[in-house]
Design a protein around this motif. Structure first.
Motif, PDB file in Angstrom:
ATOM      1  N   ARG A  39       2.067  20.356 -21.840  1.00 56.11           N
ATOM      2  CA  ARG A  39       1.907  18.849 -21.633  1.00 56.11           C
ATOM      3  C   ARG A  39       0.372  18.790 -21.532  1.00 56.11           C
ATOM      4  N   ILE A  40      -0.300  19.721 -20.989  1.00 51.84           N
ATOM      5  CA  ILE A  40      -1.786  19.611 -20.875  1.00 51.84           C
ATOM      6  C   ILE A  40      -2.461  19.595 -22.199  1.00 51.84           C
ATOM      7  N   ALA A  41      -1.879  20.372 -23.181  1.00 44.99           N
ATOM      8  CA  ALA A  41      -2.414  20.277 -24.458  1.00 44.99           C
ATOM      9  C   ALA A  41      -2.536  19.025 -25.294  1.00 44.99           C
ATOM     10  N   ASP A  42      -1.747  18.065 -24.713  1.00 47.56           N
ATOM     11  CA  ASP A  42      -1.596  16.864 -25.326  1.00 47.56           C
ATOM     12  C   ASP A  42      -2.724  15.882 -24.656  1.00 47.56           C
ATOM     13  N   LEU A  43      -3.702  16.338 -23.725  1.00 50.77           N
ATOM     14  CA  LEU A  43      -4.633  15.465 -23.092  1.00 50.77           C
ATOM     15  C   LEU A  43      -5.755  15.399 -23.795  1.00 50.77           C
ATOM     16  N   GLN A  44      -6.413  14.250 -23.923  1.00 46.96           N
ATOM     17  CA  GLN A  44      -7.683  14.102 -24.602  1.00 46.96           C
ATOM     18  C   GLN A  44      -8.755  13.927 -23.536  1.00 46.96           C
ATOM     19  N   PRO A  45      -9.911  14.841 -23.468  1.00 47.26           N
ATOM     20  CA  PRO A  45     -10.950  14.531 -22.594  1.00 47.26           C
ATOM     21  C   PRO A  45     -11.664  13.266 -22.769  1.00 47.26           C
ATOM     22  N   GLU A  46     -11.900  12.717 -21.677  1.00 47.89           N
ATOM     23  CA  GLU A  46     -12.607  11.388 -21.703  1.00 47.89           C
ATOM     24  C   GLU A  46     -14.092  11.553 -21.879  1.00 47.89           C
ATOM     25  N   HIS A  47     -14.545  12.676 -21.435  1.00 47.01           N
ATOM     26  CA  HIS A  47     -16.027  12.951 -21.484  1.00 47.01           C
ATOM     27  C   HIS A  47     -16.302  14.657 -21.521  1.00 47.01           C
ATOM     28  N   PRO A  48     -17.270  15.061 -22.216  1.00 45.33           N
ATOM     29  CA  PRO A  48     -17.452  16.526 -22.394  1.00 45.33           C
ATOM     30  C   PRO A  48     -17.546  17.317 -21.014  1.00 45.33           C
ATOM     31  N   PRO A  49     -17.066  18.556 -20.863  1.00 45.25           N
ATOM     32  CA  PRO A  49     -17.055  19.128 -19.600  1.00 45.25           C
ATOM     33  C   PRO A  49     -18.389  19.418 -19.066  1.00 45.25           C
ATOM     34  N   GLY A  50     -18.422  19.115 -17.778  1.00 46.76           N
ATOM     35  CA  GLY A  50     -19.592  18.970 -16.858  1.00 46.76           C
ATOM     36  C   GLY A  50     -20.272  17.751 -16.630  1.00 46.76           C
ATOM     37  N   THR A  51     -20.102  16.801 -17.318  1.00 41.45           N
ATOM     38  CA  THR A  51     -20.903  15.687 -17.684  1.00 41.45           C
ATOM     39  C   THR A  51     -20.982  14.589 -16.742  1.00 41.45           C
ATOM     40  N   VAL A  52     -19.296  14.320 -16.297  1.00 39.23           N
ATOM     41  CA  VAL A  52     -19.050  13.207 -15.736  1.00 39.23           C
ATOM     42  C   VAL A  52     -18.182  13.512 -14.620  1.00 39.23           C
ATOM     43  N   THR A  53     -18.275  13.091 -13.331  1.00 43.58           N
ATOM     44  CA  THR A  53     -17.246  13.379 -12.233  1.00 43.58           C
ATOM     45  C   THR A  53     -16.036  12.453 -12.056  1.00 43.58           C
ATOM     46  N   PHE A  76      -4.363  27.789 -22.052  1.00 43.94           N
ATOM     47  CA  PHE A  76      -5.062  26.450 -21.786  1.00 43.94           C
ATOM     48  C   PHE A  76      -5.599  25.887 -22.686  1.00 43.94           C
ATOM     49  N   ASP A  77      -5.241  24.720 -23.131  1.00 42.84           N
ATOM     50  CA  ASP A  77      -5.731  23.866 -24.306  1.00 42.84           C
ATOM     51  C   ASP A  77      -5.614  22.454 -24.210  1.00 42.84           C
ATOM     52  N   LEU A  78      -6.400  21.803 -24.957  1.00 42.29           N
ATOM     53  CA  LEU A  78      -6.454  20.192 -24.845  1.00 42.29           C
ATOM     54  C   LEU A  78      -6.564  19.772 -26.082  1.00 42.29           C
ATOM     55  N   LEU A  79      -6.428  18.440 -26.585  1.00 42.79           N
ATOM     56  CA  LEU A  79      -6.537  17.926 -27.963  1.00 42.79           C
ATOM     57  C   LEU A  79      -7.621  18.313 -28.481  1.00 42.79           C
ATOM     58  N   ASP A  80      -8.902  18.233 -27.447  1.00 43.75           N
ATOM     59  CA  ASP A  80     -10.296  18.439 -27.989  1.00 43.75           C
ATOM     60  C   ASP A  80     -10.278  20.154 -27.988  1.00 43.75           C
ATOM     61  N   ALA A 114     -13.656  21.371 -26.187  1.00 45.96           N
ATOM     62  CA  ALA A 114     -13.691  21.220 -24.875  1.00 45.96           C
ATOM     63  C   ALA A 114     -13.017  22.068 -24.054  1.00 45.96           C
ATOM     64  N   ALA A 115     -11.909  22.293 -24.519  1.00 47.43           N
ATOM     65  CA  ALA A 115     -10.815  23.161 -23.709  1.00 47.43           C
ATOM     66  C   ALA A 115     -11.633  24.430 -23.588  1.00 47.43           C
ATOM     67  N   ALA A 116     -12.213  25.005 -24.623  1.00 47.27           N
ATOM     68  CA  ALA A 116     -12.922  26.361 -24.431  1.00 47.27           C
ATOM     69  C   ALA A 116     -14.028  26.394 -23.624  1.00 47.27           C
ATOM     70  N   ALA A 117     -14.625  24.956 -23.354  1.00 49.24           N
ATOM     71  CA  ALA A 117     -15.660  24.907 -22.365  1.00 49.24           C
ATOM     72  C   ALA A 117     -15.650  24.731 -21.144  1.00 49.24           C
ATOM     73  N   VAL A 118     -14.243  24.452 -20.652  1.00 48.19           N
ATOM     74  CA  VAL A 118     -13.898  23.928 -19.268  1.00 48.19           C
ATOM     75  C   VAL A 118     -14.010  25.326 -18.461  1.00 48.19           C
ATOM     76  N   THR A 119     -14.696  25.265 -17.124  1.00 46.60           N
ATOM     77  CA  THR A 119     -14.714  26.516 -16.394  1.00 46.60           C
ATOM     78  C   THR A 119     -13.908  26.094 -15.058  1.00 46.60           C
ATOM     79  N   VAL A 120     -13.927  27.017 -14.152  1.00 49.16           N
ATOM     80  CA  VAL A 120     -13.219  27.035 -12.903  1.00 49.16           C
ATOM     81  C   VAL A 120     -13.960  26.011 -12.029  1.00 49.16           C
ATOM     82  N   ARG A 121     -15.383  26.114 -12.312  1.00 53.39           N
ATOM     83  CA  ARG A 121     -16.370  24.946 -11.458  1.00 53.39           C
ATOM     84  C   ARG A 121     -16.006  23.811 -11.945  1.00 53.39           C
TER      85      ARG A 121
END
Length: 90
Positions: free
Chosen positions: A75-89, A29-33, A36-43
């Motif tokens: 394909r997910i690895a090509d996605l760029q998060p719009e916000h840091p994990p845990g900050t915006v719903t 599991f990875d993202l362009l950032d 951020a990818a390393a910080a994403v949790t199940v929650r």
């Protein structure tokens, strides 16, 4: 809803921690950032606070039930998060 129920059952049984990093359970599991990818949790995924947009979550290829896991991870690895994990719903 069904995924959340299954996750809740795993948590209740002591088999899963909601605050575990996704990468712990989904190798690759990875993202362009990468930070951020390393910080994403199940929650974060369950609460829609992973940082990924709703538009990214609704991409047609994510609904392809015949897709291989590796193809989806690439394909997910090509996605760029719009916000840091845990900050915006989203």
């Amino acid at each position: 809803t069904f995924t959340a129920l299954a996750i809740a059952q795993l948590v209740a049984a002591g088999d899963l921690d909601l605050d575990a990093r996704v990468q712990q359970h989904v190798p690759g599991f990875d993202l362009l950032d990468r930070e951020a990818a390393a910080a994403v949790t199940v929650r974060h995924l369950l609460e829609h606070t992973s940082g990924l947009s709703t538009a990214d979550g609704n991409r047609p290829w994510l609904l392809d039930t015949g897709a291989r896991r590796q193809d989806l991870l690439e394909r997910i690895a090509d996605l760029q998060p719009e916000h840091p994990p845990g900050t915006v719903t989203e």
